[in-house]
Design a protein around this motif. Structure first.
Motif, PDB file in Angstrom:
ATOM      1  N   THR A 199       0.813  -1.224   0.000  1.00  0.00           N
ATOM      2  CA  THR A 199       0.000   0.000   0.000  1.00  0.00           C
ATOM      3  C   THR A 199       0.842   1.268   0.000  1.00  0.00           C
ATOM      4  O   THR A 199       0.303   2.354  -0.216  1.00  0.00           O
ATOM      5  N   GLU A 200       2.139   1.146   0.252  1.00  0.00           N
ATOM      6  CA  GLU A 200       3.021   2.314   0.276  1.00  0.00           C
ATOM      7  C   GLU A 200       4.019   2.210  -0.877  1.00  0.00           C
ATOM      8  O   GLU A 200       4.790   1.253  -0.951  1.00  0.00           O
ATOM      9  N   THR A 258       2.270  -1.023 -10.939  1.00  0.00           N
ATOM     10  CA  THR A 258       3.194   0.117 -10.970  1.00  0.00           C
ATOM     11  C   THR A 258       2.359   1.391 -11.068  1.00  0.00           C
ATOM     12  O   THR A 258       1.911   1.767 -12.154  1.00  0.00           O
ATOM     13  N   PRO A 259       2.100   2.061  -9.946  1.00  0.00           N
ATOM     14  CA  PRO A 259       1.260   3.265  -9.977  1.00  0.00           C
ATOM     15  C   PRO A 259       1.905   4.353 -10.831  1.00  0.00           C
ATOM     16  O   PRO A 259       3.070   4.699 -10.627  1.00  0.00           O
ATOM     17  N   PRO A 260       1.151   4.916 -11.787  1.00  0.00           N
ATOM     18  CA  PRO A 260       1.742   5.929 -12.671  1.00  0.00           C
ATOM     19  C   PRO A 260       1.656   7.351 -12.135  1.00  0.00           C
ATOM     20  O   PRO A 260       2.252   8.264 -12.729  1.00  0.00           O
ATOM     21  N   VAL A 261       0.933   7.561 -11.035  1.00  0.00           N
ATOM     22  CA  VAL A 261       0.762   8.920 -10.507  1.00  0.00           C
ATOM     23  C   VAL A 261       1.014   8.914  -9.002  1.00  0.00           C
ATOM     24  O   VAL A 261       0.950   7.874  -8.351  1.00  0.00           O
ATOM     25  N   GLU A 262       1.306  10.100  -8.478  1.00  0.00           N
ATOM     26  CA  GLU A 262       1.496  10.253  -7.045  1.00  0.00           C
ATOM     27  C   GLU A 262       0.185  10.675  -6.385  1.00  0.00           C
ATOM     28  O   GLU A 262      -0.693  11.254  -7.029  1.00  0.00           O
ATOM     29  N   THR A 292       4.071   8.299  -2.639  1.00  0.00           N
ATOM     30  CA  THR A 292       4.744   9.544  -2.217  1.00  0.00           C
ATOM     31  C   THR A 292       6.241   9.346  -2.247  1.00  0.00           C
ATOM     32  O   THR A 292       6.759   8.226  -2.222  1.00  0.00           O
ATOM     33  N   LYS A 293       6.973  10.440  -2.291  1.00  0.00           N
ATOM     34  CA  LYS A 293       8.429  10.379  -2.308  1.00  0.00           C
ATOM     35  C   LYS A 293       8.998   9.899  -1.005  1.00  0.00           C
ATOM     36  O   LYS A 293      10.142   9.449  -0.918  1.00  0.00           O
ATOM     37  N   GLU A 294       8.195   9.971   0.086  1.00  0.00           N
ATOM     38  CA  GLU A 294       8.685   9.539   1.398  1.00  0.00           C
ATOM     39  C   GLU A 294       8.525   8.050   1.615  1.00  0.00           C
ATOM     40  O   GLU A 294       8.951   7.512   2.630  1.00  0.00           O
ATOM     41  N   ALA A 295       7.860   7.338   0.715  1.00  0.00           N
ATOM     42  CA  ALA A 295       7.583   5.898   0.906  1.00  0.00           C
ATOM     43  C   ALA A 295       8.855   5.092   0.903  1.00  0.00           C
ATOM     44  O   ALA A 295       9.831   5.449   0.276  1.00  0.00           O
TER      45      ALA A 295
END
Length: 295
Positions: A199-200, A258-262, A292-295
């Motif tokens: 999920t992250e 592979t999620p294409p968006v944030e 997110t970039k923090e994942a």
């Protein structure tokens, strides 16, 4: 201690039913028969509890026969989910063969324990199913001039009700109605358990979800699966997008996402369409994911 007494008839019957159930489930020629369903219901709903009661309460005075039967049903309903919960945390997961193996081993072990504990008691005190006594008492109730007519009528009515209930259950199991056809559709984590879902995500990362389909439609069905993130379709290989299954056949494969968006709290949907309706999902499940970039 009692002498060299034979294995109790009821425990021998329970062990035999467990082994017979294993045969009907594992042998392909027999696995589609009506008896497999009946034996499977016994293994899930009655036999584990009965064997456990035998191990815990081996004496005749501990519990009456009717009470044992009712408590066996209740304990089986308690034992089976607990066993499934425990297996969910193993590499086997909640699958037919591991669950069958676990229930069979548990029931046979409890039968062995019950037999051992009964042998420690005087023969007159150990519990046994009083088959002859029950039949004799039933004959006396129905044929001899004892009791009132109302008592006899109630006894006959009870027997007819029991036989009618068993007959109805056998009919429903052996000849299910057309309206009961259905499809199982589920998702599991990468270790094939109902937890640890991906999920992250960080941008560009991929995750794995195990998707399962089981056809109980009593016919071959051509399914189409679609994965959407916030109503945006994600690409899938052909062998995962179009799936054809015969009746009672299952399909379970890892699907890479592979999620294409944030974004946060985005809805990742798994949609299953059947051959008759291409626009409205027949079954659907979903996860909420963060990219997110923090994942």
């Amino acid at each position: 201690m009692a002498g060299n007494r034979q294995f109790s008839l009821d425990l021998l019957l329970v062990a035999g039913l467990v082994i017979l159930t294993d045969i009907f489930v594992l042998v392909p020629v027999l696995s589609g028969s009506f008896l497999r369903t009946v034996l499977g219901l016994l293994l899930v709903l009655f036999l584990p509890g009965y064997s456990l009661i035998g191990a815990l309460l081996p004496a005749r005075k501990d519990l009456e026969g009717i009470e044992r039967a009712l408590l066996s049903l209740g304990l089986s309903i308690a034992v089976v989910p607990l066993m499934g919960l425990g297996m969910n945390y193993t590499d086997w997961g909640i699958r037919e063969i591991p669950v069958l193996t676990g229930l069979s081993i548990f029931t046979l072990l409890m039968c062995g324990m019950a037999y051992y504990r009964r042998r420690q008691l005087p023969e007159a005190e150990a519990f046994e199913v009083p088959i002859r006594t029950t039949i004799s008492a039933l004959k006396a109730e129905l044929l001899e001039e004892t009791g009132t007519r109302a008592d006899k009528a109630l006894t006959v009515l009870l027997l007819i009700s029991i036989l009618a209930s068993l007959g109805s259950l056998a009919y429903v199991i052996g000849d299910p109605r057309d309206g009961e056809a259905f499809t199982e559709f589920y998702i599991l984590g990468p270790d094939r358990t109902a937890e640890n879902y991906s999920t992250e995500y960080a941008p560009g990362d991929s995750g794995t979800v195990v998707v399962g389909i089981v056809n109980h439609e009593r016919r071959t069905v051509d399914y189409t699966m679609e994965v959407r993130l916030e109503n945006r379709s994600l690409p899938l290989p052909e062998n995962q997008k179009y799936i054809s299954l015969d009746h009672n056949v299952s399909w379970e494969e890892p699907v890479t996402i592979t999620p294409p968006v944030e974004g946060k709290n985005m809805k990742l949907e798994f949609l299953l369409f059947n051959e008759t309706e291409k626009n409205v999902p027949y079954r659907n499940v979903h996860l909420w994911i963060n990219v997110t970039k923090e994942a």
